[in-house]
Scaffold this motif. Structure first.
Motif, short mmCIF file in Angstrom:
data_model
loop_
_atom_site.label_atom_id
_atom_site.label_comp_id
_atom_site.label_asym_id
_atom_site.label_seq_id
_atom_site.Cartn_x
_atom_site.Cartn_y
_atom_site.Cartn_z
N GLU A 1 28.20 1.69 -44.81
CA GLU A 1 28.47 1.06 -46.10
C GLU A 1 27.26 1.32 -46.98
O GLU A 1 26.14 0.92 -46.65
CB GLU A 1 28.71 -0.44 -45.94
N THR A 2 27.49 2.01 -48.06
CA THR A 2 26.40 2.44 -48.93
C THR A 2 26.54 1.77 -50.29
O THR A 2 27.52 1.99 -51.00
CB THR A 2 26.39 3.97 -49.08
N LYS A 3 25.55 0.98 -50.64
CA LYS A 3 25.55 0.28 -51.93
C LYS A 3 24.54 0.96 -52.84
O LYS A 3 23.40 1.20 -52.45
CB LYS A 3 25.19 -1.19 -51.73
N VAL A 4 24.97 1.24 -54.06
CA VAL A 4 24.11 1.83 -55.08
C VAL A 4 23.94 0.76 -56.16
O VAL A 4 24.86 0.47 -56.91
CB VAL A 4 24.71 3.12 -55.65
N THR A 5 22.74 0.17 -56.20
CA THR A 5 22.45 -0.92 -57.13
C THR A 5 21.59 -0.39 -58.26
O THR A 5 20.53 0.20 -58.02
CB THR A 5 21.72 -2.07 -56.41
N PHE A 6 22.03 -0.60 -59.48
CA PHE A 6 21.27 -0.19 -60.66
C PHE A 6 20.48 -1.38 -61.19
O PHE A 6 20.96 -2.51 -61.18
CB PHE A 6 22.21 0.34 -61.74
N PHE A 7 19.27 -1.07 -61.67
CA PHE A 7 18.37 -2.08 -62.21
C PHE A 7 17.88 -1.64 -63.59
O PHE A 7 17.73 -0.44 -63.85
CB PHE A 7 17.15 -2.27 -61.31
N ASP A 8 17.58 -2.62 -64.43
CA ASP A 8 16.90 -2.31 -65.68
C ASP A 8 15.39 -2.30 -65.43
O ASP A 8 14.94 -2.60 -64.31
CB ASP A 8 17.31 -3.27 -66.81
N LEU A 9 14.64 -1.97 -66.43
CA LEU A 9 13.19 -1.82 -66.29
C LEU A 9 12.51 -3.11 -65.83
O LEU A 9 11.49 -3.07 -65.16
CB LEU A 9 12.61 -1.35 -67.62
N GLU A 10 13.10 -4.25 -66.15
CA GLU A 10 12.52 -5.54 -65.75
C GLU A 10 12.90 -5.92 -64.32
O GLU A 10 12.48 -6.96 -63.83
CB GLU A 10 12.96 -6.65 -66.72
N GLY A 11 13.76 -5.13 -63.67
CA GLY A 11 14.15 -5.41 -62.29
C GLY A 11 15.41 -6.24 -62.16
O GLY A 11 15.75 -6.69 -61.05
N ASN A 12 16.14 -6.41 -63.24
CA ASN A 12 17.41 -7.15 -63.20
C ASN A 12 18.55 -6.22 -62.80
O ASN A 12 18.65 -5.10 -63.34
CB ASN A 12 17.73 -7.76 -64.57
N GLU A 13 19.41 -6.67 -61.90
CA GLU A 13 20.55 -5.85 -61.49
C GLU A 13 21.52 -5.69 -62.65
O GLU A 13 21.80 -6.63 -63.39
CB GLU A 13 21.28 -6.50 -60.31
N ILE A 14 22.05 -4.47 -62.78
CA ILE A 14 23.09 -4.19 -63.76
C ILE A 14 24.40 -4.14 -62.99
O ILE A 14 24.76 -3.10 -62.41
CB ILE A 14 22.81 -2.88 -64.52
N LYS A 15 25.07 -5.25 -62.94
CA LYS A 15 26.26 -5.40 -62.09
C LYS A 15 27.39 -4.45 -62.48
O LYS A 15 28.15 -4.01 -61.62
CB LYS A 15 26.74 -6.85 -62.10
N SER A 16 27.52 -4.11 -63.75
CA SER A 16 28.61 -3.24 -64.18
C SER A 16 28.47 -1.82 -63.65
O SER A 16 29.45 -1.08 -63.57
CB SER A 16 28.70 -3.22 -65.71
N LEU A 17 27.27 -1.42 -63.25
CA LEU A 17 27.04 -0.07 -62.70
C LEU A 17 26.97 -0.06 -61.18
O LEU A 17 27.18 0.99 -60.55
CB LEU A 17 25.74 0.51 -63.26
N THR A 18 26.68 -1.19 -60.57
CA THR A 18 26.50 -1.26 -59.12
C THR A 18 27.82 -1.04 -58.40
O THR A 18 28.85 -1.61 -58.78
CB THR A 18 25.88 -2.62 -58.74
N GLN A 19 27.78 -0.19 -57.35
CA GLN A 19 28.98 0.17 -56.60
C GLN A 19 28.67 0.17 -55.10
O GLN A 19 27.54 0.47 -54.69
CB GLN A 19 29.47 1.57 -56.97
#
Length: 170
Positions: free
Chosen positions: A147-165
Motif C-alpha cells: 500500500e503506497t501513500k503519496v502525501t503532498f505538503f505545502d512549504l509550511e508542512g501542512n498536508e494537501i488532502k486534495s492531492l494525497t492519494q
C-alpha cells in the motif's frame, strides 16, 4: 518506508534545509528531481538522490537514475528529456525497460500523482514556482506492504488532502 521527494526549487536554500530538517528522522531517502540550480556539493543537496534539470548547470548531476529503496525500484529524472509537459508515455516506456515501480519527475511544476500500468508517477510540484495551484509543494511517499501513500505538503508542512492519494501495487 518513507521517501521525501521534491523538485524545481530553483535556487532556494533556506526552504530545502527547512524541509530536510522537518522530515530528517522519518524518511529513509530523499529525492530531488532537478532544477535545484545548486551545485551538487552544497550542503543543501547533501543526502539527496538528485538529477539534473534543464536549469541545472552542474554537469556532475546525472540526467536520470535508477534506485532500489527498500525493495521498490525508482526511476528518477527531471522530465525535460522525456517531453513530460505533453505525455507520460515516454517515462512509462523507460520505467518499463528498467522495471521501475515508482517514477519521480518534475519540470512542469504541476503537483500530482497517478497509477498507470502498475507504476506510480509522481511529480512533487515546485517549492518555488508552482503551477496549477498557489501551494508550493513537495511529497512523501510511504510504502507499507504494497500500500503506497503519496502525501503532498505545502512549504509550511501542512498536508494537501486534495492531492494525497493511496495506491495498491501488484
Amino acid at each position: 518506508m518513507k521517501v521525501l521527494i521534491m523538485s524545481d526549487s530553483h535556487g532556494l536554500t533556506h526552504e530545502i534545509n527547512l524541509i530536510k530538517e522537518r522530515h530528517r528522522d522519518e524518511v529513509e531517502a530523499m529525492i530531488h528531481c532537478g532544477d535545484s540550480e545548486l551545485p551538487m556539493t552544497t550542503t543543501e543537496m547533501e543526502g539527496f538522490l538528485a538529477v539534473r534539470g534543464n536549469c541545472d548547470y552542474d554537469k556532475t548531476y546525472p540526467d536520470e537514475r535508477f534506485e532500489e529503496i527498500n525493495g521498490l525500484r525508482f526511476f528518477i529524472t527531471h522530465g525535460h528529456l522525456y517531453n513530460v509537459k505533453m505525455t507520460l508515455m515516454n517515462l512509462g516506456y523507460k520505467s518499463e525497460e528498467s522495471n521501475a515501480k515508482i517514477v519521480c519527475f518534475g519540470h512542469s511544476h504541476i503537483a500530482g500523482s497517478e497509477l498507470v500500468d502498475d507504476k506510480i508517477f509522481i511529480n512533487p510540484g515546485s517549492i518555488r514556482q508552482p503551477r496549477g495551484t498557489h501551494d508550493k509543494t513537495y511529497t512523501i511517499l510511504e510504502d507499507v506492504a504494497g500500500e503506497t501513500k503519496v502525501t503532498f505538503f505545502d512549504l509550511e508542512g501542512n498536508e494537501i488532502k486534495s492531492l494525497t492519494q493511496t495506491y495498491h501495487l501488484q
